[in-house]
Design a protein around this motif. Structure first.
Motif, PDB file in Angstrom:
ATOM      1  N   GLY A  85       0.783  -1.237   0.000  1.00 46.46           N
ATOM      2  CA  GLY A  85       0.000   0.000   0.000  1.00 46.46           C
ATOM      3  C   GLY A  85       0.807   1.274   0.000  1.00 46.46           C
ATOM      4  N   HIS A  86       2.101   1.174   0.344  1.00 52.12           N
ATOM      5  CA  HIS A  86       2.924   2.388   0.291  1.00 52.12           C
ATOM      6  C   HIS A  86       3.048   2.911  -1.139  1.00 52.12           C
ATOM      7  CE1 HIS A  86       5.615  -1.094  -0.169  1.00 52.12           C
ATOM      8  NE2 HIS A  86       6.281  -0.333  -1.023  1.00 52.12           N
ATOM      9  N   GLY A  87       2.790   2.044  -2.133  1.00 53.03           N
ATOM     10  CA  GLY A  87       2.829   2.480  -3.523  1.00 53.03           C
ATOM     11  C   GLY A  87       1.518   3.091  -3.985  1.00 53.03           C
ATOM     12  N   SER A  88       0.804   3.726  -3.075  1.00 46.62           N
ATOM     13  CA  SER A  88      -0.535   4.248  -3.361  1.00 46.62           C
ATOM     14  C   SER A  88      -0.563   5.231  -4.520  1.00 46.62           C
ATOM     15  CB  SER A  88      -1.121   4.922  -2.113  1.00 46.62           C
ATOM     16  OG  SER A  88      -0.297   5.999  -1.690  1.00 46.62           O
ATOM     17  N   ALA A  89       0.518   5.974  -4.732  1.00 46.00           N
ATOM     18  CA  ALA A  89       0.531   6.948  -5.835  1.00 46.00           C
ATOM     19  C   ALA A  89       0.318   6.259  -7.175  1.00 46.00           C
ATOM     20  CB  ALA A  89       1.844   7.731  -5.830  1.00 46.00           C
ATOM     21  N   LEU A  90       0.775   5.017  -7.309  1.00 44.70           N
ATOM     22  CA  LEU A  90       0.531   4.268  -8.539  1.00 44.70           C
ATOM     23  C   LEU A  90      -0.951   3.949  -8.681  1.00 44.70           C
ATOM     24  CD1 LEU A  90       1.397   2.656 -11.033  1.00 44.70           C
ATOM     25  CD2 LEU A  90       1.867   0.711  -9.506  1.00 44.70           C
ATOM     26  N   LEU A  91      -1.582   3.516  -7.603  1.00 39.84           N
ATOM     27  CA  LEU A  91      -3.008   3.188  -7.655  1.00 39.84           C
ATOM     28  C   LEU A  91      -3.837   4.420  -7.989  1.00 39.84           C
ATOM     29  CD1 LEU A  91      -5.368   1.281  -7.314  1.00 39.84           C
ATOM     30  CD2 LEU A  91      -5.193   1.572  -4.836  1.00 39.84           C
ATOM     31  N   TYR A  92      -3.519   5.548  -7.371  1.00 39.08           N
ATOM     32  CA  TYR A  92      -4.286   6.770  -7.658  1.00 39.08           C
ATOM     33  C   TYR A  92      -4.095   7.208  -9.115  1.00 39.08           C
ATOM     34  CZ  TYR A  92      -4.423   6.914  -2.543  1.00 39.08           C
ATOM     35  OH  TYR A  92      -4.601   6.610  -1.216  1.00 39.08           O
ATOM     36  N   ALA A  93      -2.890   7.035  -9.632  1.00 36.09           N
ATOM     37  CA  ALA A  93      -2.657   7.373 -11.035  1.00 36.09           C
ATOM     38  C   ALA A  93      -3.482   6.465 -11.951  1.00 36.09           C
ATOM     39  CB  ALA A  93      -1.169   7.253 -11.365  1.00 36.09           C
ATOM     40  N   LEU A  94      -3.518   5.183 -11.635  1.00 42.20           N
ATOM     41  CA  LEU A  94      -4.330   4.244 -12.414  1.00 42.20           C
ATOM     42  C   LEU A  94      -5.804   4.627 -12.374  1.00 42.20           C
ATOM     43  CD1 LEU A  94      -2.654   0.936 -11.252  1.00 42.20           C
ATOM     44  CD2 LEU A  94      -2.885   1.608 -13.652  1.00 42.20           C
ATOM     45  N   LEU A  95      -6.295   4.940 -11.186  1.00 38.32           N
ATOM     46  CA  LEU A  95      -7.710   5.283 -11.033  1.00 38.32           C
ATOM     47  C   LEU A  95      -8.042   6.541 -11.834  1.00 38.32           C
ATOM     48  CD1 LEU A  95      -8.076   4.581  -7.208  1.00 38.32           C
ATOM     49  CD2 LEU A  95      -9.097   3.238  -9.056  1.00 38.32           C
TER      50      LEU A  95
END
Length: 678
Positions: A85-95
């Motif tokens: 979950g520390h890689g959240s910036a990737l998930l937000y970019a995907l979303l």
């Protein structure tokens, strides 16, 4: 051939002449720079994983993930869990890029108070985030629970030619997730159950915060997962989009879960820190990001999304919407053909109990007299509830015969998911996190059980149950030093108090069979958070159903009153209610009138006292519970006394151990006399 990259949502248009690039490659770089820009704007965060895993994430989301950003809660969507979950910036970019309701302004506000882009993903806050992650390994175990829920619901709902449950669960994990012990528990369970619709993508970058991962861990990860019964694949170059595509396609092994190990470079493209632990958890800095922009031919405008990427996503959006629309038509036909099944297993939410009056006969049978352990009364209540609550499923950490939590309907096993009792094995932590995954999935209502002393083993997952407000029911038995001969290792002393400290967790410690039936009623009715039932090993007197309405409203009820004036109040919880009643009899023989109050839900009781909706007589109070006294001392007044156990126990017969530690009727009576004489 050259062409312009146009800023679509990141501010004023910027024309930059660069070689024509395939939209997939543009999308990968878009994810990288959105993440790097977000971390830089926040002045904190973790850019390393997003830079390294952007290609793997894009191929999955654009080519394989079955989802519709226009409806993030579509019940038959694939689930994607960012366990790292520390890689959240990737998930937000995907979303953002794929069209979820996450405007570019929210990426600009990454990690800011009140934003929908917190430092670690939070379920219920950001559309498209399936679970709260950050504590490493939890997301992997959540994904196991989601995949198990999918199989169990498919066995129940895919009837008569209708196929309304048929999706996959994907999890992205890192070295840290796989080092954590919970990953072993969860992966072993998934392999045993042959959860073939589960795929775990391993970001194999050989880097942790302190340096190379191999300093502390030299596991053969693929060998380990094969030993669990998994299908394993490897992609040696995490930037090879076609190799990633082939691996995802090959993961469709319905007989085994799949691990795909993807060799990546943490902080890919970032000068000086690329491939090192320095890329993990700090902003890259303006100079490094500028150098990256030059290397990739990227515009200087932060939060830039090229129009070819927007167009490529728009094309995919039509396909995603069509898949969902087709499913909705199938779902409507299924609901019409099988209304009873659809009513029992609503795929779009966690189902509540249809009728809690089913527990009334048990409470009615709990007339005063006789004795039964509250764990056994709980088993009887659970059996009754299960008959009216088909969505109620669960099991234990290899203790069902002791916790009384095997319910009618058969066992869940490899290839046979129509049962209701799940054998989690001696995996308390993995069990609790999988329960969270089942609840997050929707359609089923999960419970799990173990001895109270082992609640320590699952506490991180239980905390996340409360943080996400998931209605998971935890059954904790063998709740005090009355465990006896097993000794202090198995005698919980601090555990009930530590559970009460968790915000949002309802902790119920019933004093007899009637209160146990009420506890199950309260737990089943609560769809807004987890509940812990704390139950006795030993038999307790059945006190009857009088005052249960008070217990329901105020968390406490009076179970005994003197014939004359009340001189002292004895307040107790759980098994100590019987102890207080015995002490009251001794006091009566001395001419001291005592009221006995059973507190099954201390937090509600304290709220009622504070609100003035529940009153104790204006006399000294003796508070009694077989555990640390910390919490009760906060409730007690200056004239009161608190009896508890502020040390570890002993091995011996339960009553002898309790008496040795000051929990006897005589000891309670002596303390009551002392406070009256003070």
């Amino acid at each position: 051939m050259t062409g312009p990259l146009n800023a679509a949502a990141g501010g004023a248009a910027t024309a930059v002449t660069v070689p024509a690039v395939h939209p997939d490659d543009l999308a990968v770089d878009t994810l990288r720079f959105l993440a790097a820009d977000a971390v830089q704007a926040a002045a904190s965060g973790h850019p390393g994983l997003p830079l390294g895993m952007a290609p793997a994430a894009w191929v999955l989301w654009s080519r394989h993930l079955r989802h519709d950003p226009a409806d993030p809660d579509w019940p038959d969507r694939d689930r994607f869990v960012l366990s790292a979950g520390h890689g959240s910036a990737l998930l937000y970019a995907l979303l953002h890029v794929t069209g979820y309701d996450l405007p570019i302004e929210e990426l600009r506000r990454f990690r800011a108070l009140g934003s929908r882009t917190p430092g670690h993903p939070e379920h219920g806050l950001t559309p498209g985030v399936e679970t709260t992650t950050g504590p490493l390994g939890q997301g992997l175990a959540n994904a196991v629970g989601m995949a198990l829920a999918e199989r169990m619901l498919a066995a129940r709902c895919n009837t008569g030619g209708h196929r309304v449950v048929d999706h996959r669960t994907w999890a992205l994990v890192g070295d840290g997730c796989l080092m954590e012990g919970i990953s072993h528990e969860a992966a072993s369970l998934a392999g045993r159950l042959r959860l073939g619709k589960l795929t775990v993508v391993f970001d194999d970058n050989d880097v942790t915060i302190d340096g190379p991962a191999r300093r502390s861990c030299a596991d053969d990860v693929e060998g380990r997962f094969r030993a669990y019964g998994w299908h394993t694949l490897r992609v040696d170059d995490g930037t090879d989009l076609e190799a990633l595509d082939l691996a995802y396609a090959a993961a469709a092994d319905d007989e085994r879960p799949t691990l795909i190990a993807v060799r990546t470079t943490i902080g890919y493209g970032a000068p000086e820190v690329e491939g090192t632990s320095k890329a993990h958890g700090s902003p890259l800095g303006e100079e490094a990001i500028a150098a990256m922009r030059r290397r990739f031919g990227w515009p200087a405008t932060p939060f830039h999304v090229p129009s070819p990427v927007r167009l490529a996503v728009a094309e995919r959006s039509g396909h995603w919407a069509a898949e969902r629309a087709e499913w909705e038509r199938a779902h409507a036909r299924w609901r019409a053909a099988h209304p009873d099944v659809a009513g029992c297993f609503p795929l779009d939410r966690i189902p509540g109990p249809p009728d809690l009056t089913v527990l009334a006969p048990l409470a009615d049978r709990c007339e005063a007299g006789g004795a039964i352990a509250t764990r056994k009364a709980s088993g009887a209540a659970l059996d009754l509830l299960a008959t009216e609550y088909p969505a109620l499923v669960g099991g234990s950490a290899d203790l069902a015969s002791s916790t009384n939590t095997a319910i009618p309907g058969g066992d869940v096993g490899p290839g046979d998911f129509a049962g209701r009792t799940i054998h989690f094995g001696i995996r308390e932590h993995g069990m609790a996190a999988a329960l969270n995954g089942i609840a997050l999935h929707g359609g089923l209502r999960p419970f799990g059980s173990t001895f109270l002393v082992f609640s320590d083993y699952l506490r991180p997952a239980l905390r996340l149950s409360a943080l996400m407000r998931l209605p998971v029911i935890y059954v904790f038995t063998h709740d005090s030093v009355h465990v006896g001969e097993d000794g202090p290792t198995h005698q919980p002393v601090e555990h009930v108090e530590s559970l009460r400290l968790i915000p949002g967790l309802t902790v119920l410690r019933p004093g007899d069979a009637a209160e146990t039936a009420l506890a199950w009623e309260l737990a089943a009715a609560d769809l807004h958070g987890p509940t812990a039932l704390v139950l006795s090993r030993q038999d307790l007197p059945v006190l009857g159903g009088d005052g249960l309405d008070d217990a329901r409203r105020h968390g406490a009820r009076t179970v005994a009153d003197p014939t004359g004036a009340v001189d002292v109040v004895l307040v107790a919880a759980g098994s100590e209610v019987a102890l207080a009643l015995d002490a009251a009899a001794l006091l009566a023989a001395r001419g001291v009138g005592s009221r006995v109050v059973s507190v099954m839900w201390r937090e509600r009781f304290e709220d009622a006292l504070a609100a003035g909706t529940y009153h104790l007589p204006d006399v000294p109070v003796v508070w009694v519970e077989a555990g640390v006294r910390t919490g009760w001392r906060a409730t007690a007044g200056p004239r009161d006394a608190v009896i508890g156990i502020d040390r570890f126990g002993e091995s011996g017969k339960g009553p002898d151990v309790a008496a040795h530690l000051g929990l006897s009727a005589e000891a309670v009576a002596r303390v009551a006399v002392r406070v009256l004489e003070a």
